[in-house]
Design a protein around this motif. Sequence first.
Motif, PDB file in Angstrom:
ATOM      1  N   VAL A   1      -4.900  17.352   4.057  1.00 52.23           N
ATOM      2  CA  VAL A   1      -5.429  17.041   2.727  1.00 52.23           C
ATOM      3  C   VAL A   1      -6.339  15.820   2.788  1.00 52.23           C
ATOM      4  N   SER A   2      -7.204  15.701   1.788  1.00 54.48           N
ATOM      5  CA  SER A   2      -8.019  14.500   1.642  1.00 54.48           C
ATOM      6  C   SER A   2      -7.157  13.397   1.022  1.00 54.48           C
ATOM      7  N   ALA A   3      -7.688  12.186   0.979  1.00 51.76           N
ATOM      8  CA  ALA A   3      -6.953  11.081   0.360  1.00 51.76           C
ATOM      9  C   ALA A   3      -6.643  11.396  -1.099  1.00 51.76           C
TER      10      ALA A   3
ATOM     11  N   CYS B   1      -0.376   5.289   6.916  1.00 56.31           N
ATOM     12  CA  CYS B   1      -0.842   5.278   5.535  1.00 56.31           C
ATOM     13  C   CYS B   1      -1.756   4.102   5.208  1.00 56.31           C
ATOM     14  N   ASP B   2      -2.160   3.305   6.196  1.00 56.23           N
ATOM     15  CA  ASP B   2      -2.972   2.115   5.925  1.00 56.23           C
ATOM     16  C   ASP B   2      -4.264   2.443   5.183  1.00 56.23           C
ATOM     17  N   LYS B   3      -4.932   3.543   5.572  1.00 59.19           N
ATOM     18  CA  LYS B   3      -6.194   3.907   4.921  1.00 59.19           C
ATOM     19  C   LYS B   3      -5.983   4.244   3.449  1.00 59.19           C
ATOM     20  N   LEU B   4      -4.869   4.880   3.143  1.00 55.78           N
ATOM     21  CA  LEU B   4      -4.563   5.189   1.746  1.00 55.78           C
ATOM     22  C   LEU B   4      -4.255   3.916   0.971  1.00 55.78           C
ATOM     23  N   VAL B   5      -3.518   3.013   1.585  1.00 57.31           N
ATOM     24  CA  VAL B   5      -3.161   1.761   0.921  1.00 57.31           C
ATOM     25  C   VAL B   5      -4.413   0.953   0.603  1.00 57.31           C
ATOM     26  N   LYS B   6      -5.358   0.916   1.551  1.00 58.34           N
ATOM     27  CA  LYS B   6      -6.582   0.143   1.349  1.00 58.34           C
ATOM     28  C   LYS B   6      -7.447   0.702   0.222  1.00 58.34           C
ATOM     29  N   LYS B   7      -7.333   1.992  -0.036  1.00 55.45           N
ATOM     30  CA  LYS B   7      -8.092   2.603  -1.136  1.00 55.45           C
ATOM     31  C   LYS B   7      -7.532   2.201  -2.500  1.00 55.45           C
TER      32      LYS B   7
END
Length: 230
Positions: A142-144, A164-170
């Motif tokens: 899935v996408s973010a 999950c770092d990339k999701l958290v940064k968003k």
Amino acid sequence: MLTLAIDTATKVCTVALCREKTILAEYTINMGHTHSEGLLPQLDQLLARTGVQKSEIELIAVSMGPGSFTGLRIGLATAEAMAYSWQCYLHGVDTLKALAYNLPLEGVVLSPVLDAQKGNFYQALYQWENGKLVELAPVAVVSAEQALERMALTGTQSLLLGECDKLVKKGLPAFIKAAPEALRMPRACSAALLAQDEFDADNDRKIFGLEPYYIRRSEAEELWEKKHKQ
């Protein structure tokens, strides 16, 4: 049941020994090193420090994916060779489901994710109910945005685990939080506990024939197909 577990599905290389639900030892390296170089030394040290003999091990648990194509192959090949040599059971576990075993907490939705590259994630949704882990949504790429939507549809407070770092940064909405970092990483002890819960004496005698759970094709395969379509 004395269980040796291996998880090389991500950049984390983790091995553990568990006797029933008791964690005897765990050895985890989170440095992104090549697993082909580090896995066997970690296993040797784990056995040496615990004094456990190879002949005592009854079950080997190995993470089957999703995750790194190379890492999964290294882990599975090592587990198969040891199970064959030691004549013990072998059980493959879902990498994301094993991550959910890091946090046996009821009342929240657990969303383990792994980086699937190109802005995508491997994601599944789980919830603990009466001591059992229930799958709410199967593993998908899935996408973010889709990952957050899937959690929103549950209508329950959600916790992110894994990469999950990339999701958290968003930025996360109020109903989603990231689990503490120590609980996010793959842990071989979780793979061991999951394998014990899923143990099937008949199927787990079949040492060879397990297939990693890739979900999608590798980038090399996609490039090859694109080249030969031209």
